[in-house]
Design a protein around this motif. Structure first.
Motif, PDB file in Angstrom:
ATOM      1  N   ASN A  20      -2.170  11.346  10.703  1.00  0.00           N
ATOM      2  CA  ASN A  20      -1.867  12.701  10.254  1.00  0.00           C
ATOM      3  C   ASN A  20      -2.099  12.753   8.744  1.00  0.00           C
ATOM      4  OD1 ASN A  20      -0.922  15.279   9.869  1.00  0.00           O
ATOM      5  ND2 ASN A  20       1.221  14.797  10.302  1.00  0.00           N
ATOM      6  N   HIS A  21      -3.308  13.153   8.347  1.00  0.00           N
ATOM      7  CA  HIS A  21      -3.690  13.143   6.928  1.00  0.00           C
ATOM      8  C   HIS A  21      -2.749  14.016   6.101  1.00  0.00           C
ATOM      9  CE1 HIS A  21      -6.113  12.733   3.419  1.00  0.00           C
ATOM     10  NE2 HIS A  21      -6.669  13.932   3.472  1.00  0.00           N
ATOM     11  N   HIS A  22      -2.447  13.549   4.885  1.00  0.00           N
ATOM     12  CA  HIS A  22      -1.567  14.210   3.922  1.00  0.00           C
ATOM     13  C   HIS A  22      -0.091  14.114   4.294  1.00  0.00           C
ATOM     14  CE1 HIS A  22      -4.315  15.511   0.903  1.00  0.00           C
ATOM     15  NE2 HIS A  22      -5.021  16.262   1.712  1.00  0.00           N
ATOM     16  N   ARG A  23       0.280  13.074   5.039  1.00  0.00           N
ATOM     17  CA  ARG A  23       1.664  12.631   5.100  1.00  0.00           C
ATOM     18  C   ARG A  23       1.681  11.232   4.504  1.00  0.00           C
ATOM     19  NH1 ARG A  23       5.569  15.492   7.904  1.00  0.00           N
ATOM     20  NH2 ARG A  23       6.924  14.051   6.738  1.00  0.00           N
ATOM     21  N   ALA A  24       2.738  10.919   3.770  1.00  0.00           N
ATOM     22  CA  ALA A  24       2.726   9.733   2.916  1.00  0.00           C
ATOM     23  C   ALA A  24       2.491   8.435   3.689  1.00  0.00           C
ATOM     24  CB  ALA A  24       4.027   9.653   2.116  1.00  0.00           C
ATOM     25  N   TYR A  25       3.264   8.206   4.755  1.00  0.00           N
ATOM     26  CA  TYR A  25       3.089   6.939   5.474  1.00  0.00           C
ATOM     27  C   TYR A  25       1.711   6.872   6.125  1.00  0.00           C
ATOM     28  CZ  TYR A  25       3.540   2.978   8.543  1.00  0.00           C
ATOM     29  OH  TYR A  25       3.310   1.775   9.163  1.00  0.00           O
ATOM     30  N   ILE A  68       0.858  -1.181   0.000  1.00  0.00           N
ATOM     31  CA  ILE A  68       0.000   0.000   0.000  1.00  0.00           C
ATOM     32  C   ILE A  68       0.895   1.233   0.000  1.00  0.00           C
ATOM     33  CG2 ILE A  68      -1.845   1.222   1.182  1.00  0.00           C
ATOM     34  CD1 ILE A  68      -1.295  -2.380   2.090  1.00  0.00           C
ATOM     35  N   VAL A  69       0.676   2.120  -0.969  1.00  0.00           N
ATOM     36  CA  VAL A  69       1.614   3.205  -1.256  1.00  0.00           C
ATOM     37  C   VAL A  69       0.909   4.557  -1.231  1.00  0.00           C
ATOM     38  CG1 VAL A  69       3.259   4.110  -2.957  1.00  0.00           C
ATOM     39  CG2 VAL A  69       2.905   1.628  -2.754  1.00  0.00           C
ATOM     40  N   ASP A  70       1.625   5.569  -0.762  1.00  0.00           N
ATOM     41  CA  ASP A  70       1.160   6.944  -0.932  1.00  0.00           C
ATOM     42  C   ASP A  70       2.369   7.833  -1.187  1.00  0.00           C
ATOM     43  OD1 ASP A  70      -1.291   8.876  -0.572  1.00  0.00           O
ATOM     44  OD2 ASP A  70       0.381   9.837   0.460  1.00  0.00           O
ATOM     45  N   ILE A  71       2.187   8.813  -2.048  1.00  0.00           N
ATOM     46  CA  ILE A  71       3.250   9.786  -2.294  1.00  0.00           C
ATOM     47  C   ILE A  71       2.723  11.191  -2.034  1.00  0.00           C
ATOM     48  CG2 ILE A  71       4.396   8.333  -4.004  1.00  0.00           C
ATOM     49  CD1 ILE A  71       3.250  10.176  -6.186  1.00  0.00           C
ATOM     50  N   GLU A  72       3.626  12.067  -1.628  1.00  0.00           N
ATOM     51  CA  GLU A  72       3.351  13.502  -1.590  1.00  0.00           C
ATOM     52  C   GLU A  72       4.278  14.147  -2.615  1.00  0.00           C
ATOM     53  OE1 GLU A  72       0.881  14.633   0.077  1.00  0.00           O
ATOM     54  OE2 GLU A  72       0.519  12.849   1.305  1.00  0.00           O
ATOM     55  N   SER A  73       3.775  15.160  -3.307  1.00  0.00           N
ATOM     56  CA  SER A  73       4.566  15.815  -4.348  1.00  0.00           C
ATOM     57  C   SER A  73       4.451  17.329  -4.202  1.00  0.00           C
ATOM     58  CB  SER A  73       4.082  15.386  -5.735  1.00  0.00           C
ATOM     59  OG  SER A  73       2.765  15.865  -5.964  1.00  0.00           O
ATOM     60  N   ASN A  74       5.324  18.046  -4.914  1.00  0.00           N
ATOM     61  CA  ASN A  74       5.264  19.515  -4.855  1.00  0.00           C
ATOM     62  C   ASN A  74       4.398  20.103  -5.964  1.00  0.00           C
ATOM     63  OD1 ASN A  74       6.939  19.200  -7.063  1.00  0.00           O
ATOM     64  ND2 ASN A  74       8.784  19.986  -6.037  1.00  0.00           N
ATOM     65  N   GLY A  75       3.556  19.254  -6.555  1.00  0.00           N
ATOM     66  CA  GLY A  75       2.611  19.688  -7.573  1.00  0.00           C
ATOM     67  C   GLY A  75       1.937  18.485  -8.200  1.00  0.00           C
TER      68      GLY A  75
END
Length: 245
Positions: free
Chosen positions: A203-208, A67-74
């Motif tokens: 903590n919503h909107h952090r990748a892990y 299960i994966v999530d990424i945060e990006s700068n756009g």
């Protein structure tokens, strides 16, 4: 290579002679070629002198998911870059392993900082994208790629691999957003709402943390289906019908 992939994805047994043919074209022996395909995400299993993909034989219960999530700068993978990756390996109702890393960047727009809490100071000493992607590739292996809005995460990561001159992913993918819409009664099916509905404290909107939320959504949906069915039925959306409202 395309014909080989097509045969595997159509649940056709591939014979050793076909593997030998393509391995020779790649300049590899057959064992090294199989490992090369597994590293790119294909869960190839050998039986005597034939090969097939594991999802057609492995039950959902026994399947290895990442299960994966990424945060990006756009939002655009051609213009923007990943600043954080979080992932969880999950099998038989248990967390098998965890992955979490910030990624070096000199650009964090104000809106991204406000949403994620990640700032430039957090990223200046973080490892390079190439290093993190190489480590993530090894972590992911040939597991089924799972994410909330999986198409977006998969596409962004695929572009990032390509931009770093790394091989494209062939992993099967599964979307927890689609599963949630089928099996969870909620006013909306974004992670923020599902965190409230399912009492997930992260903590919503952090990748892990978002990967963990998606894992809990996956667990909830698995309670609604027969996990003795094979994984291909789950991925191809051929399980139970959508909840009637």
């Amino acid at each position: 290579m395309k014909q080989l992939l097509s045969n595997l994805l159509k649940n056709r047994d591939v014979h050793q002679s076909e593997i030998d043919f393509y391995s020779n074209k790649e300049g590899l022996d057959s064992d090294s070629f199989i490992e090369y395909l597994r590293l790119r995400g294909l869960d190839i299993i050998r039986r005597d002198d034939t090969y097939h993909l594991g999802i057609f034989k492995t039950t959902i219960k026994n399947q290895l998911f990442c299960i994966v999530d990424i945060e990006s700068n756009g939002p655009d993978p051609q213009k923007h870059s990943i600043i954080e990756i979080g992932a969880i390996k999950y099998q038989n109702g248990k967390i098998i392993d965890k992955f979490s890393s910030l990624v070096h960047s000199n650009v964090v727009p104000k809106m991204v900082n406000e949403v994620t809490g990640i700032g430039i100071d957090d990223l200046l000493d973080a490892p390079s994208l190439n290093k993190v992607l190489n480590e993530f590739r090894l972590f992911l292996g040939d597991a089924v790629f799972v994410a909330h809005s999986a198409k977006w995460d998969y596409k962004f990561l695929s572009h990032s691999f390509e931009n770093c001159n790394l091989e494209h992913m062939f992993n099967h993918k599964l979307c927890t957003l689609n599963l949630a819409r089928r099996y969870i009664e909620a006013p909306k099916h974004g992670l923020r709402t599902l965190n409230e509905v399912l009492n997930i404290d992260v903590n919503h909107h952090r990748a892990y943390d978002d990967a963990y939320s998606a894992m809990k959504v996956l667990e909830y949906c698995f309670d609604k289906i027969d996990c003795e069915q094979t994984t291909d039925l789950l991925i191809s959306n051929r399980l139970a019908s959508k909840i009637e409202s």
